[in-house]
Design a protein around this motif. Structure first.
Motif, short mmCIF file in Angstrom:
data_model
loop_
_atom_site.label_atom_id
_atom_site.label_comp_id
_atom_site.label_asym_id
_atom_site.label_seq_id
_atom_site.Cartn_x
_atom_site.Cartn_y
_atom_site.Cartn_z
N HIS A 226 41.57 65.51 22.33
CA HIS A 226 42.76 66.02 23.01
C HIS A 226 42.50 66.18 24.50
CE1 HIS A 226 46.64 68.50 22.54
NE2 HIS A 226 46.85 67.24 22.18
N GLU A 227 42.00 65.18 25.10
CA GLU A 227 41.57 65.09 26.52
C GLU A 227 40.84 66.35 27.00
OE1 GLU A 227 43.66 66.58 29.33
OE2 GLU A 227 45.52 65.37 29.28
N GLN A 228 41.11 66.85 28.19
CA GLN A 228 40.17 67.83 28.79
C GLN A 228 40.51 69.28 28.45
OE1 GLN A 228 37.66 66.15 29.79
NE2 GLN A 228 38.88 64.27 29.66
N ASN A 229 40.67 69.57 27.15
CA ASN A 229 40.95 70.95 26.72
C ASN A 229 39.71 71.84 26.95
OD1 ASN A 229 39.23 70.85 24.12
ND2 ASN A 229 40.41 68.97 24.18
N ALA A 230 39.84 73.12 26.62
CA ALA A 230 38.76 74.07 26.96
C ALA A 230 37.41 73.68 26.34
CB ALA A 230 39.16 75.47 26.51
N SER A 231 37.40 73.33 25.05
CA SER A 231 36.10 73.05 24.42
C SER A 231 35.51 71.73 24.95
CB SER A 231 36.21 73.02 22.90
OG SER A 231 37.18 72.08 22.48
N THR A 232 36.37 70.73 25.18
CA THR A 232 35.88 69.45 25.70
C THR A 232 35.33 69.64 27.11
OG1 THR A 232 37.47 68.31 24.33
CG2 THR A 232 36.55 67.06 26.17
N SER A 233 36.05 70.44 27.90
CA SER A 233 35.56 70.70 29.26
C SER A 233 34.23 71.45 29.19
CB SER A 233 36.58 71.53 30.05
OG SER A 233 37.78 70.80 30.16
N THR A 234 34.09 72.31 28.19
CA THR A 234 32.82 73.04 28.00
C THR A 234 31.70 72.05 27.70
OG1 THR A 234 34.01 74.94 27.16
CG2 THR A 234 31.68 74.83 26.62
N VAL A 235 31.99 71.09 26.80
CA VAL A 235 30.97 70.09 26.44
C VAL A 235 30.58 69.29 27.69
CG1 VAL A 235 30.56 67.96 25.15
CG2 VAL A 235 31.68 69.89 24.03
N ARG A 236 31.58 68.89 28.47
CA ARG A 236 31.28 68.10 29.67
C ARG A 236 30.46 68.92 30.66
NH1 ARG A 236 33.97 63.20 31.57
NH2 ARG A 236 35.41 62.38 30.01
N LEU A 237 30.84 70.19 30.85
CA LEU A 237 30.13 71.01 31.83
C LEU A 237 28.69 71.25 31.38
CD1 LEU A 237 30.71 72.34 34.54
CD2 LEU A 237 31.39 74.40 33.34
N ALA A 238 28.54 71.56 30.08
CA ALA A 238 27.18 71.76 29.56
C ALA A 238 26.38 70.47 29.71
CB ALA A 238 27.24 72.19 28.09
N GLY A 239 27.01 69.34 29.38
CA GLY A 239 26.32 68.04 29.45
C GLY A 239 26.00 67.62 30.88
N SER A 240 26.78 68.11 31.84
CA SER A 240 26.58 67.69 33.23
C SER A 240 25.23 68.16 33.77
CB SER A 240 27.73 68.16 34.12
OG SER A 240 27.60 69.54 34.41
N SER A 241 24.67 69.19 33.13
CA SER A 241 23.36 69.68 33.60
C SER A 241 22.22 68.88 32.99
CB SER A 241 23.20 71.16 33.22
OG SER A 241 22.97 71.27 31.84
N GLY A 242 22.55 67.98 32.06
CA GLY A 242 21.52 67.18 31.40
C GLY A 242 21.08 67.80 30.07
N ALA A 243 21.82 68.84 29.62
CA ALA A 243 21.46 69.47 28.34
C ALA A 243 21.55 68.45 27.21
CB ALA A 243 22.40 70.64 28.05
N ASN A 244 20.78 68.65 26.13
CA ASN A 244 20.78 67.67 25.04
C ASN A 244 22.12 67.72 24.29
OD1 ASN A 244 20.59 68.95 22.25
ND2 ASN A 244 19.01 70.09 23.36
N PRO A 245 22.50 66.61 23.63
CA PRO A 245 23.85 66.53 23.03
C PRO A 245 24.12 67.58 21.96
CG PRO A 245 22.50 64.64 22.39
CD PRO A 245 21.77 65.34 23.47
N PHE A 246 23.11 67.97 21.18
CA PHE A 246 23.34 68.97 20.13
C PHE A 246 23.70 70.32 20.79
CE2 PHE A 246 20.16 65.95 18.46
CZ PHE A 246 20.90 65.41 17.41
N ALA A 247 23.00 70.65 21.87
CA ALA A 247 23.28 71.90 22.59
C ALA A 247 24.70 71.85 23.17
CB ALA A 247 22.26 72.12 23.69
N CYS A 248 25.10 70.69 23.69
CA CYS A 248 26.44 70.57 24.29
C CYS A 248 27.53 70.75 23.23
CB CYS A 248 26.63 69.19 24.93
SG CYS A 248 25.49 68.92 26.29
N ILE A 249 27.33 70.16 22.06
CA ILE A 249 28.35 70.26 21.01
C ILE A 249 28.38 71.69 20.45
CG2 ILE A 249 29.17 69.32 18.78
CD1 ILE A 249 29.33 67.37 21.27
N ALA A 250 27.23 72.35 20.42
CA ALA A 250 27.21 73.77 20.00
C ALA A 250 28.02 74.60 21.00
CB ALA A 250 25.77 74.28 19.91
N ALA A 251 27.90 74.28 22.30
CA ALA A 251 28.66 75.01 23.33
C ALA A 251 30.16 74.78 23.12
CB ALA A 251 28.23 74.55 24.72
N GLY A 252 30.54 73.53 22.85
CA GLY A 252 31.96 73.21 22.61
C GLY A 252 32.47 73.94 21.38
#
Ligand code: CMC
Length: 429
Positions: A230-256
């Protein structure tokens, strides 16, 4: 794509800013040089006027009630496709050929088991833990179990991590459910399709034969398609922001997943059903409509309103049809909750408050009734949303990581705190 320019006058200085056109939808004003040229930031709390990134995955026209995945209308995908086909489309940009689809299904299916030690990890949670608490913890824990797919600079590892998460999310969600009801975990059965396998992992017990109902499996598969991105909703934006620091994908999806849990976002399906149960009967509806309209009452009609849709959420229409199909299949003729929902929708859609504010039912309004009829407890609703949204999060994360211009996300602020002052020793305060 670049379009014309716009000009902004700040303190007598004129700043030229490029207007960038999308393939469809609103253009954007590129303000990237605003701070270096004017010393000012823009201010947009809640990001109602801010495009945080460029993306080619999902498009929403909130005024017209349109939702496209990679250009394909959600109605067509929900009618003709299946969830794994939608996953392929979101991840790779095109619908798969028959052999690509078979290969993708095979690869996802071969990753459905979780590390056996994960079962012991689950034992650390309280039995009465909310399934979303268990999901956030267990998804994050995957980075401790799958070290060989946490190097985000390696495309192969990124692909393996993506497959693992799409494949293992149903297993983890089913384990979260089984754990809270005290039943043994059910291992995945790879002869079943993705959604049938999930139903079996949730509802089978070792003591009995379990036969998947194809109508329910198809309905749940469609629900997964509707929730996939659903494009840049809150959880997706969270995943992108977490991922932008280079965090691993499992950590990013947990954040989302953590972000999705909130009642204004993914938690709304649970809240909507609780609200319908609280309203109870059609006679009580006017009282709740009045509460929703009262500025001094924090009550909101859950499952109504959306930041982007100012028209009927296209997913809600498909969801409503799916609800009827499921109730018919299960022989539920008179569901009092459905009666309340239909009447609530009718009254709200003819009420000037809701009309003026363009508040329409969203996807969560009917999904709760459907999931409840299938046998899921309300506490599992948001976990099912997380399962389905995982592919969207991953597709958006992958798009960001593969963009050579990607940088760490770092918003600024309007500071309204105290100006600089000197430290006072504790005895003199
Ligand atoms: N019931 C009553 N009034 C509402 C509702 C509602 N559900 N939603 C918005 N309003 C009113 C709100 O009080 C405000 O009135 P005013 O302008 O007089 O202050 C106006 O409508 C605009 O609301 P807003 O909170 O500024 O809008 P938003 O874009 O920030 O919030 C929303 C969007 C979805 C958070 C909100 O509509 C809401 O809380 N809805 C109920 C929760 C819900 O169903 N969420 C699921 C969203 S769809 C699934 C997903 O994407 O996760």
């Amino acid at each position: 794509m670049t379009g014309s320019n716009s000009q902004l006058n700040v303190d007598g200085k004129t700043l030229d800013m490029a207007i960038r056109k999308g393939s469809i939808g609103p253009s954007v004003i590129d303000i990237a040089k605003l701070y270096s040229q004017t010393g000012m930031f823009t201010y947009d709390p809640g990001f109602t006027s801010t495009a945080s990134c460029e993306s080619q995955i999902t498009y929403i026209d909130g005024d017209e009630g349109v939702l496209l995945y990679r250009g394909y209308p959600i109605e067509q995908l929900a009618e003709h496709g299946d969830f794994l086909e939608t996953c392929y489309l979101l991840l790779y940009g095109e619908l798969p050929t028959a052999s690509q689809k078979a290969d993708f299904d095979y690869r996802v299916t071969r990753h459905t088991m979780v590390h056996e030690q994960m079962a012991r990890f689950f034992q650390g949670f309280r039995r009465d833990a909310h399934p979303m608490a268990v999901m956030v913890g267990s998804i994050g824990a995957m980075s401790a179990f799958y070290h060989d797919s946490t190097d985000i600079s390696d495309p192969h590892q990124r692909m393996v991590a993506s497959m693992r998460m799409i494949a293992k999310m149903p297993t983890l969600a089913a384990m979260a459910y089984k754990y809270t009801i005290g039943q043994p975990f059910v291992y995945p059965l790879n002869s079943l399709d993705y959604t049938s396998n999930f139903l079996r992992m949730c509802f089978a017990v070792p003591a009995e034969e379990y036969k998947v109902n194809p109508v329910l499996s198809r309905a749940l598969d469609r629900i997964f398609i509707l929730h996939a991105d659903h494009e840049q909703n809150a959880s997706t934006s969270t995943v992108r922001l977490a991922g932008s620091s280079g965090a691993n994908p499992f950590a990013c999806i947990a954040a989302g997943t953590a972000c999705l849990w909130g009642p204004a976002h993914g938690g709304a399906n649970e809240a909507a059903l609780q609200m319908l149960q609280e309203i109870g009967t059609v006679e009580n509806i006017p009282k709740y409509i009045a509460k929703a309209k009262d500025k001094n009452d924090p009550f909101r009609l859950m499952g109504f309103g959306h930041r982007v849709y100012k028209n009927y959420d296209p997913r809600a229409k498909i969801m409503q049809k799916t609800t009827h199909e499921v109730l018919n299949e299960l022989g539920i003729k008179d569901d009092p909750l459905l009666d309340v929902a239909i009447e609530l929708e009718r009254i709200a859609l003819s009420d000037s408050y809701f009309i003026e504010k363009k508040l329409y039912p969203n996807i969560d309004f009917y999904s709760g009734i459907t999931l409840k009829a299938m046998g899921f407890p309300t506490s599992m609703f948001t976990a099912l949303f997380a399962l389905a949204r995982t592919v969207g999060w991953i597709a958006q994360w992958k798009e960001m990581i593969e963009d050579p211009s990607q940088r760490i996300g770092r918003p600024r602020q309007l500071y309204t705190g105290s100006p600089q002052r000197d430290y006072t020793p504790i005895g003199r305060r």
